[in-house]
Design a protein around this motif. Structure first.
Motif, PDB file in Angstrom:
ATOM      1  N   THR A   1      44.135 -30.060  -9.556  1.00 43.44           N
ATOM      2  CA  THR A   1      43.195 -30.840  -8.762  1.00 43.44           C
ATOM      3  C   THR A   1      43.807 -32.199  -8.444  1.00 43.44           C
ATOM      4  O   THR A   1      44.932 -32.494  -8.857  1.00 43.44           O
ATOM      5  N   ALA A   2      43.086 -33.042  -7.750  1.00 38.55           N
ATOM      6  CA  ALA A   2      43.593 -34.339  -7.312  1.00 38.55           C
ATOM      7  C   ALA A   2      44.212 -35.105  -8.474  1.00 38.55           C
ATOM      8  O   ALA A   2      43.642 -35.179  -9.562  1.00 38.55           O
ATOM      9  N   ASN A   3      45.395 -35.632  -8.228  1.00 33.85           N
ATOM     10  CA  ASN A   3      46.149 -36.463  -9.171  1.00 33.85           C
ATOM     11  C   ASN A   3      46.699 -35.723 -10.374  1.00 33.85           C
ATOM     12  O   ASN A   3      47.224 -36.346 -11.287  1.00 33.85           O
ATOM     13  N   ASP A   4      46.589 -34.402 -10.410  1.00 32.90           N
ATOM     14  CA  ASP A   4      47.193 -33.627 -11.495  1.00 32.90           C
ATOM     15  C   ASP A   4      48.700 -33.539 -11.285  1.00 32.90           C
ATOM     16  O   ASP A   4      49.190 -33.585 -10.160  1.00 32.90           O
ATOM     17  N   LEU A   5      49.427 -33.416 -12.372  1.00 38.61           N
ATOM     18  CA  LEU A   5      50.859 -33.142 -12.333  1.00 38.61           C
ATOM     19  C   LEU A   5      51.049 -31.687 -12.710  1.00 38.61           C
ATOM     20  O   LEU A   5      50.371 -31.177 -13.597  1.00 38.61           O
ATOM     21  N   GLY A   6      51.970 -31.031 -12.062  1.00 34.57           N
ATOM     22  CA  GLY A   6      52.214 -29.637 -12.394  1.00 34.57           C
ATOM     23  C   GLY A   6      53.526 -29.162 -11.812  1.00 34.57           C
ATOM     24  O   GLY A   6      54.194 -29.867 -11.052  1.00 34.57           O
TER      25      GLY A   6
ATOM     26  N   VAL B   1      51.470 -30.508   4.646  1.00 31.31           N
ATOM     27  CA  VAL B   1      50.473 -30.915   5.637  1.00 31.31           C
ATOM     28  C   VAL B   1      49.596 -29.719   5.966  1.00 31.31           C
ATOM     29  O   VAL B   1      50.096 -28.630   6.259  1.00 31.31           O
ATOM     30  N   ASP B   2      48.285 -29.920   5.937  1.00 31.05           N
ATOM     31  CA  ASP B   2      47.338 -28.869   6.305  1.00 31.05           C
ATOM     32  C   ASP B   2      47.318 -28.785   7.827  1.00 31.05           C
ATOM     33  O   ASP B   2      46.918 -29.742   8.496  1.00 31.05           O
ATOM     34  N   PRO B   3      47.744 -27.652   8.407  1.00 30.19           N
ATOM     35  CA  PRO B   3      47.809 -27.566   9.868  1.00 30.19           C
ATOM     36  C   PRO B   3      46.433 -27.613  10.537  1.00 30.19           C
ATOM     37  O   PRO B   3      46.326 -27.947  11.706  1.00 30.19           O
ATOM     38  N   ALA B   4      45.379 -27.309   9.800  1.00 28.78           N
ATOM     39  CA  ALA B   4      44.042 -27.306  10.389  1.00 28.78           C
ATOM     40  C   ALA B   4      43.553 -28.713  10.724  1.00 28.78           C
ATOM     41  O   ALA B   4      42.941 -28.932  11.764  1.00 28.78           O
ATOM     42  N   ASP B   5      43.833 -29.681   9.849  1.00 22.09           N
ATOM     43  CA  ASP B   5      43.296 -31.022  10.084  1.00 22.09           C
ATOM     44  C   ASP B   5      44.324 -32.144   9.927  1.00 22.09           C
ATOM     45  O   ASP B   5      43.996 -33.320  10.064  1.00 22.09           O
ATOM     46  N   GLY B   6      45.564 -31.800   9.627  1.00 20.84           N
ATOM     47  CA  GLY B   6      46.600 -32.809   9.494  1.00 20.84           C
ATOM     48  C   GLY B   6      46.574 -33.564   8.177  1.00 20.84           C
ATOM     49  O   GLY B   6      47.344 -34.488   7.979  1.00 20.84           O
ATOM     50  N   ALA B   7      45.669 -33.176   7.267  1.00 24.32           N
ATOM     51  CA  ALA B   7      45.596 -33.838   5.962  1.00 24.32           C
ATOM     52  C   ALA B   7      46.867 -33.556   5.168  1.00 24.32           C
ATOM     53  O   ALA B   7      47.525 -32.536   5.361  1.00 24.32           O
ATOM     54  N   THR B   8      47.220 -34.476   4.307  1.00 26.10           N
ATOM     55  CA  THR B   8      48.386 -34.300   3.439  1.00 26.10           C
ATOM     56  C   THR B   8      47.895 -34.194   1.997  1.00 26.10           C
ATOM     57  O   THR B   8      47.865 -35.186   1.274  1.00 26.10           O
ATOM     58  N   PRO B   9      47.518 -32.993   1.585  1.00 23.95           N
ATOM     59  CA  PRO B   9      46.916 -32.827   0.256  1.00 23.95           C
ATOM     60  C   PRO B   9      47.878 -32.971  -0.906  1.00 23.95           C
ATOM     61  O   PRO B   9      47.448 -33.174  -2.032  1.00 23.95           O
ATOM     62  N   THR B  10      49.173 -32.866  -0.667  1.00 26.68           N
ATOM     63  CA  THR B  10      50.090 -32.963  -1.804  1.00 26.68           C
ATOM     64  C   THR B  10      51.485 -33.374  -1.368  1.00 26.68           C
ATOM     65  O   THR B  10      51.869 -33.239  -0.220  1.00 26.68           O
ATOM     66  N   ALA B  11      52.211 -33.890  -2.311  1.00 28.75           N
ATOM     67  CA  ALA B  11      53.619 -34.221  -2.135  1.00 28.75           C
ATOM     68  C   ALA B  11      54.348 -33.696  -3.358  1.00 28.75           C
ATOM     69  O   ALA B  11      53.741 -33.439  -4.394  1.00 28.75           O
TER      70      ALA B  11
END
Length: 75
Positions: free
Chosen positions: A27-32, A59-69
């Protein structure tokens, strides 16, 4: 790095991630650590060799969000 009053702390992120064990999800801010499979090869270098070409953003192609790096560990 300048640290004001108090103490600086250092964490070995690779050691922390290695000791995590299995998880069903992150989930958000988790390391894995994940294995990413792609339809086409990605031009990545090992992050230890090159910070510039060893990191990526998904990058999520549906909305351009960047959920992870992430960083590439090709070993």
């Amino acid at each position: 790095m300048h640290v004001g009053a108090g103490q600086a702390h250092h964490a070995d992120v690779k050691a922390i991630v290695k000791d995590l064990g299995g998880a069903a999800e992150l989930t958000a801010n988790d390391l894995g650590r994940i294995t990413l499979r792609t339809a086409e090869p990605l031009a990545l270098d090992d992050y230890a060799d090159s910070r510039r070409t060893g990191a990526f953003v998904l990058v999520d192609p549906a909305d351009g969000a960047t959920p992870t790096a992430g960083t590439a560990d090709l070993s």
